[in-house]
Scaffold this motif. Structure first.
Motif, PDB file in Angstrom:
ATOM      1  N   UNK A 105       0.818  -1.208   0.000  1.00 26.70           N
ATOM      2  CA  UNK A 105       0.000   0.000   0.000  1.00 26.70           C
ATOM      3  C   UNK A 105       0.849   1.255   0.000  1.00 26.70           C
ATOM      4  N   UNK A 106       1.971   1.199   0.703  1.00 24.29           N
ATOM      5  CA  UNK A 106       2.860   2.356   0.767  1.00 24.29           C
ATOM      6  C   UNK A 106       3.384   2.730  -0.622  1.00 24.29           C
ATOM      7  N   UNK A 107       3.747   1.740  -1.404  1.00 26.80           N
ATOM      8  CA  UNK A 107       4.255   2.005  -2.758  1.00 26.80           C
ATOM      9  C   UNK A 107       3.171   2.649  -3.612  1.00 26.80           C
ATOM     10  N   UNK A 108       1.944   2.139  -3.520  1.00 31.35           N
ATOM     11  CA  UNK A 108       0.845   2.730  -4.298  1.00 31.35           C
ATOM     12  C   UNK A 108       0.545   4.144  -3.817  1.00 31.35           C
ATOM     13  N   UNK A 109       0.681   4.378  -2.513  1.00 31.77           N
ATOM     14  CA  UNK A 109       0.506   5.737  -1.985  1.00 31.77           C
ATOM     15  C   UNK A 109       1.534   6.688  -2.589  1.00 31.77           C
ATOM     16  N   UNK A 110       2.794   6.258  -2.595  1.00 27.45           N
ATOM     17  CA  UNK A 110       3.843   7.111  -3.161  1.00 27.45           C
ATOM     18  C   UNK A 110       3.602   7.389  -4.638  1.00 27.45           C
ATOM     19  N   UNK A 111       3.185   6.363  -5.363  1.00 30.09           N
ATOM     20  CA  UNK A 111       2.888   6.553  -6.783  1.00 30.09           C
ATOM     21  C   UNK A 111       1.716   7.516  -6.953  1.00 30.09           C
ATOM     22  N   UNK A 112       0.715   7.387  -6.103  1.00 27.50           N
ATOM     23  CA  UNK A 112      -0.423   8.309  -6.152  1.00 27.50           C
ATOM     24  C   UNK A 112      -0.007   9.736  -5.890  1.00 27.50           C
ATOM     25  N   UNK A 113       0.860   9.936  -4.905  1.00 31.80           N
ATOM     26  CA  UNK A 113       1.356  11.288  -4.613  1.00 31.80           C
ATOM     27  C   UNK A 113       2.151  11.834  -5.805  1.00 31.80           C
ATOM     28  N   UNK A 163      -6.539  11.507 -12.135  1.00 30.31           N
ATOM     29  CA  UNK A 163      -7.226  10.225 -12.326  1.00 30.31           C
ATOM     30  C   UNK A 163      -6.324   9.074 -11.904  1.00 30.31           C
ATOM     31  N   UNK A 164      -5.084   9.092 -12.386  1.00 35.11           N
ATOM     32  CA  UNK A 164      -4.131   8.036 -12.003  1.00 35.11           C
ATOM     33  C   UNK A 164      -3.804   8.123 -10.521  1.00 35.11           C
ATOM     34  N   UNK A 165      -3.706   9.342  -9.997  1.00 30.60           N
ATOM     35  CA  UNK A 165      -3.411   9.516  -8.571  1.00 30.60           C
ATOM     36  C   UNK A 165      -4.515   8.899  -7.725  1.00 30.60           C
ATOM     37  N   UNK A 166      -5.760   9.187  -8.059  1.00 32.87           N
ATOM     38  CA  UNK A 166      -6.878   8.643  -7.296  1.00 32.87           C
ATOM     39  C   UNK A 166      -6.893   7.118  -7.356  1.00 32.87           C
ATOM     40  N   UNK A 167      -6.627   6.558  -8.519  1.00 34.83           N
ATOM     41  CA  UNK A 167      -6.616   5.100  -8.657  1.00 34.83           C
ATOM     42  C   UNK A 167      -5.536   4.473  -7.772  1.00 34.83           C
ATOM     43  N   UNK A 168      -4.354   5.064  -7.759  1.00 33.80           N
ATOM     44  CA  UNK A 168      -3.261   4.523  -6.944  1.00 33.80           C
ATOM     45  C   UNK A 168      -3.541   4.677  -5.448  1.00 33.80           C
TER      46      UNK A 168
END
Length: 138
Positions: free
Chosen positions: A6-14, A23-28
């Motif tokens: 989850x942390x990796x997806x959070x960083x990618x979202x940020x 859109x990509x941020x919200x998905x991540x």
């Protein structure tokens, strides 16, 4: 390297949010929450991204989630402040940031570089908080 983090997806979202790809941020960020549960910081960042993407109801939903979460676990005032700042609730956001300072919340060390707080930067209270923390107030 770890698609289940989850942390990796959070960083990618940020990162996507910083690029303006909401859109990509919200998905991540949603994926980060699916993997990690309702991490208060992830919930707050998602609310900001969704609000910036045109959903005016996102902050209220996030505040409800964070309030429920706070009944069972610690929720950083910094995370709640982020949601209030995105909703334009300046006084509430500043009060929560001041509370985070009293609690020595480690997230607070990032407020001078977090775009979620740019709307607060010109206020006297925000500048005072920055000075008390030893950070530049501009």
């Amino acid at each position: 390297l770890d698609p289940a983090s989850g942390f990796v997806h959070h960083l990618l979202g940020e990162a996507y949010a910083g690029q303006g790809n909401l859109t990509a941020a919200a998905a991540e960020l949603q994926r980060a929450i699916e993997l990690s549960g309702p991490n208060p910081h992830y919930v707050a960042v998602l609310a900001v991204v969704e609000k910036d993407g045109g959903d005016p109801t996102a902050p209220a939903r996030a505040l409800s989630i964070l309030d429920e979460r706070s009944r069972h676990a610690y929720v950083s005032p910094h995370s709640v402040a982020m949601v209030h700042a995105s909703a334009g609730n300046t006084d509430a956001a500043l009060g929560l940031l001041e509370r985070a300072h009293e609690l020595r919340d480690p997230w607070l060390s990032l407020i001078h570089v977090q775009p979620q707080f740019t709307t607060l930067g010109d206020t006297t209270r925000f500048k005072s908080l920055m000075r008390r923390m030893g950070l530049p107030d501009h």
